[in-house]
Design an enzyme around this catalytic site. Structure first.
Site, mmCIF file in Angstrom:
data_model
loop_
_atom_site.group_PDB
_atom_site.id
_atom_site.type_symbol
_atom_site.label_atom_id
_atom_site.label_comp_id
_atom_site.label_asym_id
_atom_site.label_seq_id
_atom_site.Cartn_x
_atom_site.Cartn_y
_atom_site.Cartn_z
ATOM 1 N N TRP A 148 0.807 -1.227 0.000
ATOM 2 C CA TRP A 148 0.000 0.000 0.000
ATOM 3 C C TRP A 148 0.836 1.271 0.000
ATOM 4 O O TRP A 148 0.335 2.342 -0.271
ATOM 5 C CB TRP A 148 -0.951 0.035 1.214
ATOM 6 C CG TRP A 148 -0.293 -0.318 2.524
ATOM 7 C CD1 TRP A 148 -0.371 -1.529 3.162
ATOM 8 C CD2 TRP A 148 0.543 0.502 3.353
ATOM 9 N NE1 TRP A 148 0.367 -1.522 4.322
ATOM 10 C CE2 TRP A 148 0.934 -0.275 4.472
ATOM 11 C CE3 TRP A 148 1.007 1.814 3.271
ATOM 12 C CZ2 TRP A 148 1.754 0.205 5.490
ATOM 13 C CZ3 TRP A 148 1.834 2.301 4.275
ATOM 14 C CH2 TRP A 148 2.196 1.506 5.367
ATOM 15 N N ASN A 149 2.145 1.163 0.304
ATOM 16 C CA ASN A 149 2.880 2.415 0.549
ATOM 17 C C ASN A 149 3.224 3.170 -0.741
ATOM 18 O O ASN A 149 3.233 4.396 -0.758
ATOM 19 C CB ASN A 149 4.141 2.143 1.375
ATOM 20 C CG ASN A 149 5.168 1.341 0.627
ATOM 21 O OD1 ASN A 149 4.836 0.411 -0.096
ATOM 22 N ND2 ASN A 149 6.423 1.692 0.786
ATOM 23 N N LYS A 172 -2.648 -8.240 -8.256
ATOM 24 C CA LYS A 172 -3.289 -8.315 -6.941
ATOM 25 C C LYS A 172 -2.727 -7.199 -6.073
ATOM 26 O O LYS A 172 -1.622 -7.271 -5.539
ATOM 27 C CB LYS A 172 -3.006 -9.672 -6.271
ATOM 28 C CG LYS A 172 -3.916 -9.914 -5.094
ATOM 29 C CD LYS A 172 -3.224 -10.576 -3.908
ATOM 30 C CE LYS A 172 -2.656 -9.666 -2.873
ATOM 31 N NZ LYS A 172 -3.452 -8.638 -2.255
ATOM 32 N N PRO A 173 -3.479 -6.108 -5.951
ATOM 33 C CA PRO A 173 -2.950 -4.973 -5.188
ATOM 34 C C PRO A 173 -3.149 -5.173 -3.698
ATOM 35 O O PRO A 173 -3.811 -6.128 -3.275
ATOM 36 C CB PRO A 173 -3.829 -3.817 -5.679
ATOM 37 C CG PRO A 173 -5.139 -4.469 -5.983
ATOM 38 C CD PRO A 173 -4.828 -5.869 -6.462
ATOM 39 N N GLY A 224 6.616 -6.287 -0.777
ATOM 40 C CA GLY A 224 5.963 -6.189 0.526
ATOM 41 C C GLY A 224 6.952 -6.486 1.630
ATOM 42 O O GLY A 224 8.168 -6.365 1.442
ATOM 43 N N SER A 225 6.433 -6.884 2.764
ATOM 44 C CA SER A 225 7.293 -7.101 3.927
ATOM 45 C C SER A 225 8.111 -8.389 3.770
ATOM 46 O O SER A 225 7.710 -9.305 3.037
ATOM 47 C CB SER A 225 6.424 -7.202 5.181
ATOM 48 O OG SER A 225 5.537 -8.281 5.049
ATOM 49 N N GLU A 246 10.724 -8.053 -3.620
ATOM 50 C CA GLU A 246 11.229 -6.733 -3.204
ATOM 51 C C GLU A 246 10.695 -6.520 -1.800
ATOM 52 O O GLU A 246 9.490 -6.313 -1.617
ATOM 53 C CB GLU A 246 10.716 -5.630 -4.147
ATOM 54 C CG GLU A 246 11.154 -5.778 -5.598
ATOM 55 C CD GLU A 246 12.631 -5.497 -5.821
ATOM 56 O OE1 GLU A 246 13.388 -5.349 -4.844
ATOM 57 O OE2 GLU A 246 13.035 -5.448 -6.990
ATOM 58 N N LEU A 247 11.579 -6.592 -0.791
ATOM 59 C CA LEU A 247 11.097 -6.694 0.593
ATOM 60 C C LEU A 247 11.498 -5.481 1.437
ATOM 61 O O LEU A 247 11.819 -4.427 0.922
ATOM 62 C CB LEU A 247 11.614 -8.007 1.187
ATOM 63 C CG LEU A 247 11.303 -9.253 0.339
ATOM 64 C CD1 LEU A 247 11.899 -10.501 0.957
ATOM 65 C CD2 LEU A 247 9.799 -9.425 0.135
ATOM 66 N N CYS A 280 10.175 1.853 1.649
ATOM 67 C CA CYS A 280 11.076 0.731 1.926
ATOM 68 C C CYS A 280 12.517 1.217 2.025
ATOM 69 O O CYS A 280 13.318 0.658 2.753
ATOM 70 C CB CYS A 280 10.940 -0.335 0.855
ATOM 71 S SG CYS A 280 11.117 0.312 -0.804
ATOM 72 N N GLU A 377 12.145 -2.991 11.038
ATOM 73 C CA GLU A 377 11.664 -1.949 10.122
ATOM 74 C C GLU A 377 10.570 -1.137 10.832
ATOM 75 O O GLU A 377 9.564 -1.698 11.268
ATOM 76 C CB GLU A 377 11.096 -2.583 8.846
ATOM 77 C CG GLU A 377 10.754 -1.551 7.788
ATOM 78 C CD GLU A 377 10.243 -2.193 6.493
ATOM 79 O OE1 GLU A 377 9.437 -3.138 6.560
ATOM 80 O OE2 GLU A 377 10.641 -1.727 5.413
HETATM 81 P P1 NAD Z 1 2.658 -6.851 3.219
HETATM 82 O O1 NAD Z 1 3.796 -7.775 3.126
HETATM 83 O O2 NAD Z 1 1.811 -6.897 4.424
HETATM 84 O O3 NAD Z 1 1.672 -7.043 1.966
HETATM 85 C C1 NAD Z 1 2.124 -6.960 0.633
HETATM 86 C C2 NAD Z 1 1.117 -7.634 -0.283
HETATM 87 O O4 NAD Z 1 1.086 -9.018 0.012
HETATM 88 C C3 NAD Z 1 -0.319 -7.145 -0.137
HETATM 89 O O5 NAD Z 1 -0.892 -7.065 -1.416
HETATM 90 C C4 NAD Z 1 -0.974 -8.240 0.685
HETATM 91 O O6 NAD Z 1 -2.356 -8.316 0.450
HETATM 92 C C5 NAD Z 1 -0.276 -9.470 0.136
HETATM 93 N N1 NAD Z 1 -0.257 -10.651 0.985
HETATM 94 C C6 NAD Z 1 -0.485 -10.752 2.309
HETATM 95 N N2 NAD Z 1 -0.345 -12.035 2.713
HETATM 96 C C7 NAD Z 1 -0.007 -12.755 1.614
HETATM 97 C C8 NAD Z 1 0.283 -14.129 1.385
HETATM 98 N N3 NAD Z 1 0.299 -15.027 2.360
HETATM 99 N N4 NAD Z 1 0.576 -14.521 0.120
HETATM 100 C C9 NAD Z 1 0.588 -13.632 -0.896
HETATM 101 N N5 NAD Z 1 0.344 -12.319 -0.730
HETATM 102 C C10 NAD Z 1 0.043 -11.881 0.515
HETATM 103 O O7 NAD Z 1 3.274 -5.379 2.999
HETATM 104 P P2 NAD Z 1 2.556 -3.981 3.144
HETATM 105 O O8 NAD Z 1 2.285 -3.747 4.594
HETATM 106 O O9 NAD Z 1 1.458 -3.857 2.171
HETATM 107 O O10 NAD Z 1 3.729 -2.997 2.642
HETATM 108 C C11 NAD Z 1 4.771 -2.573 3.458
HETATM 109 C C12 NAD Z 1 6.017 -3.435 3.271
HETATM 110 O O11 NAD Z 1 6.400 -3.457 1.909
HETATM 111 C C13 NAD Z 1 7.217 -2.885 4.009
HETATM 112 O O12 NAD Z 1 7.898 -3.948 4.631
HETATM 113 C C14 NAD Z 1 8.084 -2.286 2.919
HETATM 114 O O13 NAD Z 1 9.456 -2.235 3.211
HETATM 115 C C15 NAD Z 1 7.791 -3.213 1.790
HETATM 116 N N6 NAD Z 1 8.083 -2.578 0.508
HETATM 117 C C16 NAD Z 1 9.197 -2.962 -0.168
HETATM 118 C C17 NAD Z 1 9.520 -2.332 -1.361
HETATM 119 C C18 NAD Z 1 10.743 -2.741 -2.134
HETATM 120 O O14 NAD Z 1 10.804 -2.402 -3.296
HETATM 121 N N7 NAD Z 1 11.705 -3.424 -1.557
HETATM 122 C C19 NAD Z 1 8.707 -1.322 -1.878
HETATM 123 C C20 NAD Z 1 7.562 -0.961 -1.159
HETATM 124 C C21 NAD Z 1 7.266 -1.596 0.041
#
Ligand code: NAD
Length: 540
Positions: A148-149, A172-173, A224-225, A246-247, A280, A377
């Protein structure tokens, strides 16, 4: 009997989009159920063969149309980002729209050059007559899962790169950024991409594992995370699909005693707090040499005190709300943990009254690595500064992390800059700047250690969207190859002399092996002499 509408809707899950500045619901969008997920992926699969058979030039033309349409719609999309995610409109344009425009332009001008097949000049002289190539083939259906960020500039370039290389995309957003996601898919579809080639998959978190492990998806681009990234890797393993991850990050900045302190303070405060620190690649930890620590901390305090927190739609706002309550609570927890362990909160760190997830940016000093704020983080508007004796210690501390996304050094010395570039363990190291590589299409986005796997953006990111194929053409003029059946007694001797010809240390030995080989009819008849003679230099 037909089920009633009421019965049907009883089982629908809605994804709720909330304005973090007002806490009001912006929209409720029905999520796909399991058959719905299957349907969307099946559509992407069935549309793939005709999509990949289009020429790359045609696909590039469509990307150019997306670029022009985005330029037309930039204001309304930036306002939507501000409303749904919370970053100020100026930032939505600079950090979300501009990087996407730059990448679209780069891809529609250059993708065909990067993906061109490449002729191989064989190393093995026995294959000198063959025409062989490296070719790049799309995977098939690419699943893009995003956070979402950065609801716009994370997924859009990934979708563009996947499409231009001939994949179909199911997007899948984050459930929290569903309206921005709809705007992205509309951009592609309105620009002329067929609806079935780029589809939105509004999926609730509970069904996300089903989506990621779906055998109909060939590759996952996940952002994501780190915690969820590990799950995605396991989910993808079920059908051995390739993943790019990309975490998270815990990015460090080092301020050397010779740095331009005012520029460093300005750059680091921005790098830590833009996007309310929900980036991130935010500066999450700062290590400053003690000789300049007081001066630097004072300059940071002056900078932070000027930041206007408020409505992201107001042009005077520097920092909007955090994007959701969960994130706000996590950030407050990190600040409390640091203060309880002896840190001093020099500024901010308090939630503002009234609706919305607004937080006054925090400046923490006297921090150390026992505090969450220095190793987990935080992902919020917190600048944590630790004073260290020297750069040596700072490098050690910066590398003392499971993460390795980006890192920043501030110094006037070219020599120290070189050392920081070499020793800091991060996918990107910047000197005297913070986080701006997001705006450069040629800069790869890539994390070391637990910050990721693979790349997005840049030529290397484009190559993640394709798989390498080796193709080899032999006109088949000779009846048999040297190493085929029957071995008949001579093969062993021929092979022994052939290795001597190719790999012996002394020229004398090689020539001896050649003369022996020339006595075998089997050798003479199976060699492609014109091609071999052209490649004689490969013998040495
Ligand atoms: P998140 O990991 O909670 O969710 C990311 C996505 O994964 C969402 O679309 C969510 O619905 C989906 N998801 C959740 N559980 C899942 C599963 N079991 N299987 C598949 N998909 C699943 O992250 P967030 O809170 O939306 O975003 C913040 C995180 O993203 C931070 O840790 C940040 O550092 C990271 N991030 C990394 C980058 C990068 O390029 N390295 C860029 C932006 C954000």
């Amino acid at each position: 009997m037909q089920p009633s509408i009421l019965q049907e809707t009883e089982f629908v899950t809605f994804l709720r989009s909330i304005n973090p500045g007002s806490e009001k619901v912006l929209a409720e969008v029905p999520a796909l159920d399991i058959p719905g997920i299957d349907r969307v992926i099946a559509t992407a699969r069935s549309s793939w063969p005709s999509w990949k058979s289009q020429s790359i030039k045609e696909r590039q033309k469509l990307l150019a149309a997306v670029q022009y349409l985005l330029e037309d719609r930039k204001q309304q999309i930036a306002e939507l980002i501000a409303m749904e995610q919370g970053k100020p409109v100026a930032e939505a344009i600079s950090a979300e729209i501009v990087p996407c425009l730059a990448i679209l332009k780069y891809l529609h001008r250059n993708a065909h050059k990067i993906l061109r097949s490449e002729r191989i000049h064989h190393e093995m002289i026995l294959f000198a007559h063959k025409q062989s190539y490296y070719r790049w083939e799309p995977y098939g259906v690419v699943g893009v899962i995003s956070p979402w960020n950065f609801p716009f500039s994370v997924p859009l370039p990934q979708i563009a790169a996947a499409l231009v290389t001939g994949n179909t995309v199911v997007f899948k957003p984050s459930p929290q950024a569903i309206l921005v996601a709809q705007a992205i898919v509309s951009l592609f579809q309105d620009a002329g991409f067929p609806d079935e080639v780029v589809q939105l998959a509004p999926v609730a978190d509970a069904d996300a594992p089903y989506f990621a492990s779906h055998p109909g998806i060939d590759k996952i681009l996940f952002t994501g995370s780190t915690a969820v990234g590990k799950k995605v890797m396991a989910e993808a393993a079920e059908s051995v699909k390739s993943v790019v991850l990309e975490l998270g990050g815990k990015d460090a900045a080092i301020v050397a005693a010779d740095a331009d302190i005012r520029r460093a303070a300005k750059g680091i405060v921005w790098g830590a707090l833009f996007g309310s620190g929900q980036v991130c690649a935010s500066v999450e930890r700062v290590y400053v040499e003690k000789a300049v620590a007081d001066q630097f901390i004072k300059a940071c305090l002056d900078e932070i005190a000027q930041i206007k927190v408020g409505d992201p739609l107001d042009a005077n706002t520097d920092m909007g709300p955090l994007s959701n309550l969960q994130q706000l609570e996590k950030v407050l927890l990190h600040i409390d943990d640091a203060v309880a362990k002896g840190a001093r909160l020099l500024y901010g760190g308090k939630r503002l009254d009234g609706p919305g997830y607004f937080l006054l940016p925090a400046l923490l000093v006297d921090v150390d690595h026992t505090m969450k704020v220095m190793w987990e983080e935080t992902f919020g508007p917190v600048l944590a500064i630790m004073v260290v004796d020297d750069v040596e210690t700072a490098i050690g501390m910066a590398n003392d992390s499971i993460y390795g996304l980006t890192a920043f050094g501030w110094t006037r010395s070219r020599r120290l800059a070189g050392r920081l570039m070499e020793e800091l363990q991060a996918g990107t190291v910047m000197i005297n700047d913070a986080t701006s590589t997001w705006g450069e299409p040629l800069a790869p986005w890539t994390g070391l250690k637990q910050s990721g796997l693979g790349h997005t953006r840049s030529p290397y990111g484009l190559l993640e969207m394709v798989q390498l194929k080796y193709v080899s053409y032999d006109a088949g003029r000779n009846r048999s190859n040297l190493w085929w059946f029957p071995y008949g007694g001579t093969a062993k001797e021929i092979m022994t002399h052939a290795t001597g010809l190719l790999y012996a240390r002394e020229i004398r030995e090689r020539l001896r092996a050649l003369f022996r080989l020339l006595t075998f009819k089997r050798f003479i008849l199976s060699m492609h002499w014109p091609a071999v003679i052209k490649k004689l230099h490969k013998l040495y």
